[in-house]
Every structure is written in C-alpha cells, then in structure tokens.
Design an enzyme around this catalytic site. Structure first.
Site, short mmCIF file in Angstrom:
data_model
loop_
_atom_site.label_atom_id
_atom_site.label_comp_id
_atom_site.label_asym_id
_atom_site.label_seq_id
_atom_site.Cartn_x
_atom_site.Cartn_y
_atom_site.Cartn_z
N GLY A 194 38.32 47.19 142.95
CA GLY A 194 37.77 45.86 143.10
C GLY A 194 38.59 45.17 144.16
N HIS A 195 38.03 45.04 145.36
CA HIS A 195 38.78 44.44 146.48
C HIS A 195 38.21 43.06 146.77
CE1 HIS A 195 40.09 48.67 148.06
NE2 HIS A 195 40.40 48.45 146.81
N LYS B 127 44.77 44.56 148.98
CA LYS B 127 44.39 45.38 150.14
C LYS B 127 43.16 44.81 150.82
CE LYS B 127 44.04 48.78 147.22
NZ LYS B 127 44.63 48.19 146.00
N ASP C 281 45.56 46.75 143.21
CA ASP C 281 45.38 45.30 143.26
C ASP C 281 46.47 44.58 144.05
OD1 ASP C 281 43.16 45.69 141.62
OD2 ASP C 281 44.36 45.53 139.81
N GLN D 93 43.00 51.68 144.99
CA GLN D 93 44.08 51.85 144.01
C GLN D 93 45.44 51.73 144.71
OE1 GLN D 93 41.31 54.51 143.71
NE2 GLN D 93 40.47 52.76 142.67
P1 GDP Z 1 42.90 44.80 145.97
O1 GDP Z 1 42.22 45.60 144.93
O2 GDP Z 1 44.17 45.43 146.43
O3 GDP Z 1 42.02 44.43 147.13
O4 GDP Z 1 43.35 43.42 145.26
P2 GDP Z 1 42.45 42.55 144.24
O5 GDP Z 1 41.38 41.88 145.02
O6 GDP Z 1 42.05 43.33 143.05
O7 GDP Z 1 43.54 41.52 143.73
C1 GDP Z 1 44.19 40.63 144.58
C2 GDP Z 1 43.90 39.19 144.13
O8 GDP Z 1 44.84 38.32 144.70
C3 GDP Z 1 42.56 38.68 144.59
O9 GDP Z 1 42.03 37.82 143.63
C4 GDP Z 1 42.88 37.94 145.88
O10 GDP Z 1 41.93 36.92 146.20
C5 GDP Z 1 44.19 37.33 145.52
N1 GDP Z 1 45.14 37.12 146.62
C6 GDP Z 1 45.29 37.84 147.76
N2 GDP Z 1 46.36 37.44 148.45
C7 GDP Z 1 46.91 36.43 147.74
C8 GDP Z 1 48.05 35.61 147.92
O11 GDP Z 1 48.82 35.74 148.87
N3 GDP Z 1 48.30 34.66 146.97
C9 GDP Z 1 47.50 34.49 145.89
N4 GDP Z 1 47.82 33.56 145.02
N5 GDP Z 1 46.41 35.26 145.68
C10 GDP Z 1 46.13 36.22 146.58
P1 IMO Z 2 41.98 48.64 143.36
O1 IMO Z 2 41.39 49.45 144.49
C1 IMO Z 2 44.19 48.64 139.57
C2 IMO Z 2 43.62 52.12 136.96
C3 IMO Z 2 42.91 51.87 135.65
C4 IMO Z 2 43.59 52.93 134.79
C5 IMO Z 2 43.74 54.10 135.75
C6 IMO Z 2 42.65 55.13 135.67
O2 IMO Z 2 41.23 47.41 143.04
O3 IMO Z 2 43.43 48.43 143.59
P2 IMO Z 2 40.11 55.18 136.48
O4 IMO Z 2 38.96 54.33 136.09
O5 IMO Z 2 40.41 55.17 137.94
O6 IMO Z 2 40.02 56.57 135.93
O7 IMO Z 2 41.36 54.50 135.73
O8 IMO Z 2 43.76 53.53 137.06
N1 IMO Z 2 42.88 51.67 138.17
C7 IMO Z 2 43.18 50.58 138.87
N2 IMO Z 2 44.11 49.63 138.65
N3 IMO Z 2 43.41 48.59 140.68
C8 IMO Z 2 42.49 49.55 140.94
O9 IMO Z 2 41.79 49.61 142.08
C9 IMO Z 2 42.32 50.58 139.99
N4 IMO Z 2 41.51 51.65 139.90
C10 IMO Z 2 41.87 52.31 138.80
O10 IMO Z 2 43.16 50.57 135.17
O11 IMO Z 2 44.86 52.50 134.40
MG MG Z 3 41.59 45.42 142.90
#
Ligand code: GDP
Ligand code: IMO
Ligand code: MG
Length: 426
Positions: A40-41, A16, A13, A226
């Site tokens: 979840g991106h 990316k 998270d 991840q």
């Molecule tokens: P990923 O899994 O690495 O793609 O990241 P996620 O989407 O799970 O989590 C990142 C969250 O931060 C999302 O809700 C984005 O919309 C939000 N986000 C991304 N860049 C920024 C930032 O610079 N500032 C803030 N406040 N939110 C951001």
């Molecule tokens: P993105 O791509 C954050 C964590 C789960 C748990 C561990 C194992 O959005 O960054 P799993 O279901 O993969 O067997 O769970 O890994 N986990 C993540 N945490 N972002 C993710 O993906 C994750 N994918 C798995 O919360 O601790």
């Molecule tokens: Mg994510």
C-alpha cells in the site's frame, strides 16, 4: 542517475510511494518488480491522497511510462478497481501503463489458502495481509497450478481453471476440513475473462521493453514494495513476505540485469514499524510506541491494522543497507519524533552476553537479543515547515548525522510530512 532503485530498508511502509512520486519527474519509466496488493503506497499530490497497491507510484505524471513487471503477482480484480478509481479521480491510465504477460495471477483459492495457512503456523502467526500473495508465489515456483497473465488470452483457459479449481478444492478441504469456500470454475472463468478484457490494452512483454529501454539509455526508476527485512531469502524468515523485497529482487523481478543499476536509494523511517508477527527488538509497546503511532498515523495502508512501533534499529538497517547495495538514504517521517524529550537509536545487540553489530540469521536469536541503545536529545519544535537542513533544530540534525554514520551512507533526503513539498533535499 539513469537507473535508480528505491528500496525500503525496514519492514515496509517507509514511505516509498512518496519518494517515487517525488523523483518520477527525472525518469522515463517507473517499474514495480515484486510483491502485489499486499503493498500500500501512499502518494499525496495536489491536496489529494492516493493509495496504490499495484499501479506504480509514477502514474501521476502521464508522460512517464509505468510498468508492472514479471515479478509482481496480480489480483486482477484489485488492479481493475485501482485503475478505475484513478481514472475517476482524473488520473491518466492508458498507454502509460504496461503490464507483464509473465506476471502470475492471484485466484480466489490463493486468498483462501492464505487465510487458512496463517492460522496453521504453529506458534506466532505471520499475520499476512491475506491477499493470497504467498500461495500465488508458491504456485509460481511449483508450476503445476500456476496461471500467468498471458495465459488469460490463450486457448484452454477454461479447462485449466477447471483442472486447478478441482485440485484446489480438495487441498483447501484437507487443510482444515472446514473451509467455507466452494470454488465454482465456471464462475471464476467468467469473472477472469472479464478482467482479462479490461486489462488487455495494458498487457505485453515488459522484459523486452525494459531491456530495449536500458540499452537505449532511458532513465528507469525501480519501485520496491515491502522492505528488505521482509525479503524471503534475507529477511526475518519466516516472518517475511514471499518475494525478494530487498535490492536483490530487481533483476529477477524485471529482467533488467543488475549491472545497469547505477544507484540505490534506501528509504528508512526515522524510527521502526512492523505490521504482523515476528521479532522486533526495538519495539516500544508503551506510551512511546503510542506517541509514534498517533503522530505517524501508523495504521496499515492495506489492512488498517495498528503498526507496531519502536526505536530506530541501526543494526537491522545497516544490514539491509549493505544487502541492497544502498548508495544514499532518504529518512522519512522525521516530524513524527518531535516533542519526545529524548530519542534512542539501537547501535548494537547483546546476544548471549556478547555485543554484536551483525544481524542474526535465526529468528530465535533475534528474539533473544537485547538492544544496546544510544540516547540522543530530542527537539520540541514542529518541523513540518522546514525545507533546508540548516533550518532543522540542531538535535534533529544530530539525530540524522548519527543514523548516517551508523549506516555508513549519506542522507540525501529528509521528509517532514506526507506532501511532495514537505521534503528537504540535502
Ligand atoms: P510505503 O508503503 O512505503 O509507500 O508507505 P505507506 O504509504 O504505507 O506509509 C507511509 C505513510 O506515511 C503514508 O500515510 C504517507 O502519506 C505518510 N508520510 C510519508 N512521508 C511522511 C512524512 O515525512 N511525515 C509524515 N508525518 N507522514 C509521512
Ligand atoms: P508496502 O509495500 C508492511 C507484511 C505483512 C506480514 C508479512 C507477510 O506497503 O511497504 P504477505 O501478505 O506479504 O504474505 O504478508 O509481510 N507486509 C507488509 N508490511 N508494508 C508492506 O508493503 C507489506 N507487505 C507485506 O504484514 O507481516
Ligand atoms: Mg505501505
């Protein structure tokens, strides 16, 4: 750089999705190579927010080819729904998506196994996303009970599902004697045949396609899922995911040899978060953690669980920077730290009375470390409108410089909000 990898350097998270979407215009192909719908991106574009779990974040530029490679585990129900949702919202998904026939398929028994296993860790639960990821990868390595995407189009599928479902039913029952699931092979076959039909237009040999593409000098962007601390080999085992989510996973997950990779961009948040169980030395289970959670909206994209929040851990990030062969850094969500009077960065650990900057390989050691912090002054300004480094408050620049110094890599991008525009290119 022609072949670039985006790798999260923390526990996932790191935003990316935003970076991949932002960089896609400079590439011909965007590739997901590990993980599955545990990811979840989030991509925010044109005022709309999209959450992607299997489809690469490059999908918003129709001229770019998106690839789901062999290393991804696919829940076809999730994928079909994701494609339908994207199309409904006006996003082109057609020839611009190619999915590996070598990718392994998640079945209902995997999800049930995931649920039961997580309760049987003995001690702190891993807290998986319950998407069947671990059990599917386990069956891939175990081979006997695995079904790949290409198998959905081969004769004998019905018999194979019947055979595996019979065995899985027994396994599930013996796991706790009270599984509620009753596997109906005929129903599963019918359901998966429908998914197979829906996905057929996308399925092919991505390995050959990607090898042809790199040899032809095409520009590839690899989208890690991840983060490196969740890598099954090099992460905080057993509190990890089941794939190689650090930079080392690219080759196995895509078939593209590492020698073609010309650049690795490491993505970090300006602080640390973690969803699920496992040690987290810099965790702030207090008002600071709450400040970060509120401002950063730190709730899981997939499961909506509140994310655990804490100070930036430079020991962990230095380790994953080296492990993933990172060239430069993107520091995300810097805006979230605004208004905190002071900020801390963990620069070393103390373990058994000794100071170390090495990240422990054993989780009981990681649980015992005491973070050694350096305290930096914070900034009060809202920085979401800033687009140039020079316009950032001096304390924000100092904070970034210190991270760069500790990780030994330059900061190339800074993100100050979820939108494409809310980005500083250094
Ligand atoms: P990923 O899994 O690495 O793609 O990241 P996620 O989407 O799970 O989590 C990142 C969250 O931060 C999302 O809700 C984005 O919309 C939000 N986000 C991304 N860049 C920024 C930032 O610079 N500032 C803030 N406040 N939110 C951001
Ligand atoms: P993105 O791509 C954050 C964590 C789960 C748990 C561990 C194992 O959005 O960054 P799993 O279901 O993969 O067997 O769970 O890994 N986990 C993540 N945490 N972002 C993710 O993906 C994750 N994918 C798995 O919360 O601790
Ligand atoms: Mg994510």
């Amino acid at each position: 750089m022609p072949v670039t990898c985006i790798v999260g350097l923390q526990w996932g998270d790191e935003a990316k999705g935003k970076i991949v979407d932002l960089l896609t215009e400079h590439f011909d192909i965007v590739v997901r190579y590990q993980g599955g719908s545990n990811a979840g991106h989030t991509v925010v574009t044109g005022g709309q927010k999209f959450k992607l779990s299997l489809v690469p974040s490059g999908i918003f530029r129709p001229e770019v080819q998106c690839v789901i490679a062999n290393g991804v585990v696919i829940n076809p129900a999730t994928l079909v729904k994701e494609i339908d949702d994207l199309r409904q919202r006006g996003v082109t998904v057609g020839k611009n998506l190619l999915i590996s026939d070598r990718a392994h398929v998640i079945f209902p028994w995997h999800i049930e196994e995931d649920r039961l296993l997580d309760q049987q860790c003995g001690g702190e639960a891993i807290g998986t996303t319950q998407r069947g990821i671990g059990p599917c990868y386990r069956d891939k390595v175990g081979r006997a009970h695995a079904i790949r995407l290409g198998d959905l189009y081969r004769p004998g599928l019905r018999e194979r599902i019947e055979h595996i479902a019979r065995i899985k039913q027994r396994i599930l029952q013996s796991m706790d004697g009270q599984t509620t699931i009753s596997l109906d092979p005929a129903e599963i076959f019918a359901e998966y045949t429908q998914y197979a039909e829906r996905l057929e237009e996308f399925v092919g040999d991505t390995t050959t396609y990607l090898l042809d593409s790199v040899e032809a000098g095409k520009r590839l962007l690899f989208e890690g899922a991840q983060g490196a601390l969740l890598d099954v080999d090099h992460g905080t085992f057993p509190y990890v995911t089941s794939s190689n989510s650090s930079g080392v996973g690219v080759s196995a997950g895509s078939g593209v040899p590492g020698r073609y990779v010309t650049k690795v961009l490491g993505i970090v948040k300006a602080y640390n978060t973690r969803v699920g169980g496992g040690p987290f030395p810099t965790e702030q289970a207090n008002e600071i953690g709450q400040h970060i959670r509120d401002r950063g909206n730190e709730y899981g994209t997939v499961t909506r669980r509140p994310r655990r929040c804490g100070w930036f851990d430079a020991v962990a990030a230095r380790y994953t920077t080296r492990l993933s062969g990172v060239d430069s850094l993107a520091v995300m969500l810097l805006d979230v730290l605004s208004e905190l009077p002071e900020l801390k960065i963990c620069v070393a650990y103390e373990l058994d009375g000794r100071r170390t900057i090495n990240f422990p390989s054993q989780m009981d050691d990681l649980r015992r470390v005491t973070p050694i912090y350096e305290t930096l002054p914070g900034w009060q300004e809202d920085i979401c409108q800033v687009r140039r480094m020079a316009d950032l408050p001096v304390n924000a620049r100092r904070y970034l410089e210190r991270i760069s110094q500790l990780l030994g890599r330059p900061v190339e991008m800074v993100s100050v909000g979820p939108d494409r525009e809310e980005t500083i290119f250094v």
